[in-house]
Design an enzyme around this catalytic site. Sequence first.
Site, PDB file in Angstrom:
ATOM      1  N   GLY A   7     100.296  19.377 105.583  1.00  0.00           N
ATOM      2  CA  GLY A   7     100.501  17.940 105.758  1.00  0.00           C
ATOM      3  C   GLY A   7     101.846  17.448 105.268  1.00  0.00           C
ATOM      4  O   GLY A   7     101.998  16.275 104.913  1.00  0.00           O
TER       5      GLY A   7
ATOM      6  N   ASN B 109     102.690  19.173  99.264  1.00  0.00           N
ATOM      7  CA  ASN B 109     102.265  19.625 100.587  1.00  0.00           C
ATOM      8  C   ASN B 109     103.323  20.556 101.166  1.00  0.00           C
ATOM      9  O   ASN B 109     104.525  20.301 101.027  1.00  0.00           O
ATOM     10  CB  ASN B 109     102.059  18.421 101.511  1.00  0.00           C
ATOM     11  CG  ASN B 109     100.945  17.506 101.023  1.00  0.00           C
ATOM     12  OD1 ASN B 109      99.941  17.971 100.504  1.00  0.00           O
ATOM     13  ND2 ASN B 109     101.129  16.201 101.176  1.00  0.00           N
TER      14      ASN B 109
ATOM     15  N   HIS C 140     103.793  14.753  94.710  1.00  0.00           N
ATOM     16  CA  HIS C 140     103.078  13.476  94.648  1.00  0.00           C
ATOM     17  C   HIS C 140     102.346  13.406  93.307  1.00  0.00           C
ATOM     18  O   HIS C 140     101.723  14.389  92.881  1.00  0.00           O
ATOM     19  CB  HIS C 140     102.001  13.409  95.734  1.00  0.00           C
ATOM     20  CG  HIS C 140     102.487  13.443  97.140  1.00  0.00           C
ATOM     21  ND1 HIS C 140     102.582  12.313  97.919  1.00  0.00           N
ATOM     22  CD2 HIS C 140     102.872  14.471  97.940  1.00  0.00           C
ATOM     23  CE1 HIS C 140     103.005  12.646  99.133  1.00  0.00           C
ATOM     24  NE2 HIS C 140     103.188  13.954  99.169  1.00  0.00           N
TER      25      HIS C 140
ATOM     26  N   HIS D 147     108.827  17.778  97.275  1.00  0.00           N
ATOM     27  CA  HIS D 147     108.437  16.612  96.478  1.00  0.00           C
ATOM     28  C   HIS D 147     107.039  16.820  95.928  1.00  0.00           C
ATOM     29  O   HIS D 147     106.205  17.466  96.552  1.00  0.00           O
ATOM     30  CB  HIS D 147     108.507  15.312  97.297  1.00  0.00           C
ATOM     31  CG  HIS D 147     107.776  15.366  98.604  1.00  0.00           C
ATOM     32  ND1 HIS D 147     108.287  15.983  99.716  1.00  0.00           N
ATOM     33  CD2 HIS D 147     106.558  14.888  98.972  1.00  0.00           C
ATOM     34  CE1 HIS D 147     107.437  15.864 100.729  1.00  0.00           C
ATOM     35  NE2 HIS D 147     106.368  15.223 100.297  1.00  0.00           N
TER      36      HIS D 147
HETATM   37  P1  5GP Z   1     104.444  14.416 102.627  1.00  0.00           P
HETATM   38  O1  5GP Z   1     103.605  13.900 103.755  1.00  0.00           O
HETATM   39  O2  5GP Z   1     105.679  15.087 103.142  1.00  0.00           O
HETATM   40  O3  5GP Z   1     103.701  15.251 101.631  1.00  0.00           O
HETATM   41  O4  5GP Z   1     104.890  13.148 101.793  1.00  0.00           O
HETATM   42  C1  5GP Z   1     105.956  12.333 102.147  1.00  0.00           C
HETATM   43  C2  5GP Z   1     105.715  11.019 101.445  1.00  0.00           C
HETATM   44  O5  5GP Z   1     106.917  10.285 101.508  1.00  0.00           O
HETATM   45  C3  5GP Z   1     104.638  10.168 102.087  1.00  0.00           C
HETATM   46  O6  5GP Z   1     103.613   9.894 101.125  1.00  0.00           O
HETATM   47  C4  5GP Z   1     105.376   8.912 102.537  1.00  0.00           C
HETATM   48  O7  5GP Z   1     104.627   7.729 102.382  1.00  0.00           O
HETATM   49  C5  5GP Z   1     106.608   8.921 101.654  1.00  0.00           C
HETATM   50  N1  5GP Z   1     107.766   8.295 102.268  1.00  0.00           N
HETATM   51  C6  5GP Z   1     108.225   8.480 103.529  1.00  0.00           C
HETATM   52  N2  5GP Z   1     109.342   7.762 103.732  1.00  0.00           N
HETATM   53  C7  5GP Z   1     109.603   7.117 102.562  1.00  0.00           C
HETATM   54  C8  5GP Z   1     110.625   6.203 102.146  1.00  0.00           C
HETATM   55  O8  5GP Z   1     111.549   5.853 102.892  1.00  0.00           O
HETATM   56  N3  5GP Z   1     110.561   5.733 100.879  1.00  0.00           N
HETATM   57  C9  5GP Z   1     109.554   6.110 100.010  1.00  0.00           C
HETATM   58  N4  5GP Z   1     109.578   5.576  98.791  1.00  0.00           N
HETATM   59  N5  5GP Z   1     108.576   6.958 100.373  1.00  0.00           N
HETATM   60  C10 5GP Z   1     108.598   7.459 101.626  1.00  0.00           C
END
Ligand code: 5GP
Length: 113
Positions: free
Chosen positions: A92, A86, A101, A99
């Site tokens: 999002g 993302n 997913h 990162h």
């Molecule tokens: P984004 O929304 O930026 O694409 O994804 C961030 C992801 O990081 C989300 O799916 C969220 O659940 C995950 N996330 C946020 N904080 C932490 C954390 O402290 N530990 C882990 N393992 N995942 C996290």
Amino acid sequence: MENCLFCKIAAGQIPSNKLFEDDTLLAFYDIDPQAPVHFLVIPKQHIDSAASLTEDHAELLGHVFAVIAKLAAELQLENGYRVVTNVGEDGGQSVKHLHFHVLAKRSLAWPPG
Ligand code: 5GP
Ligand code: ZN
């Protein structure tokens, strides 16, 4: 980078449930899984998002996808999986450290929400 959650996870300052680690990458399970298998692959080096990538990151990105393929084989994701990154507000992105997913073990809808 100071105050970056994923830099802290990469440095081991915040614990994570790790699947893979080497000098350049870390793979760990998402804290809020959106599928029965949901893990993240991050470069240890801070990069804000895919919007900051250049040709200089070619080797790193090749390594990211090779590690994803290796982990998918180990986790027996032969039925398929989705790799998502993302970018920015409309994309999002909530954590401003690049990162990827990896989501699997359920049928994933297309188009995404
Ligand atoms: P984004 O929304 O930026 O694409 O994804 C961030 C992801 O990081 C989300 O799916 C969220 O659940 C995950 N996330 C946020 N904080 C932490 C954390 O402290 N530990 C882990 N393992 N995942 C996290
Ligand atoms: Zn970072």
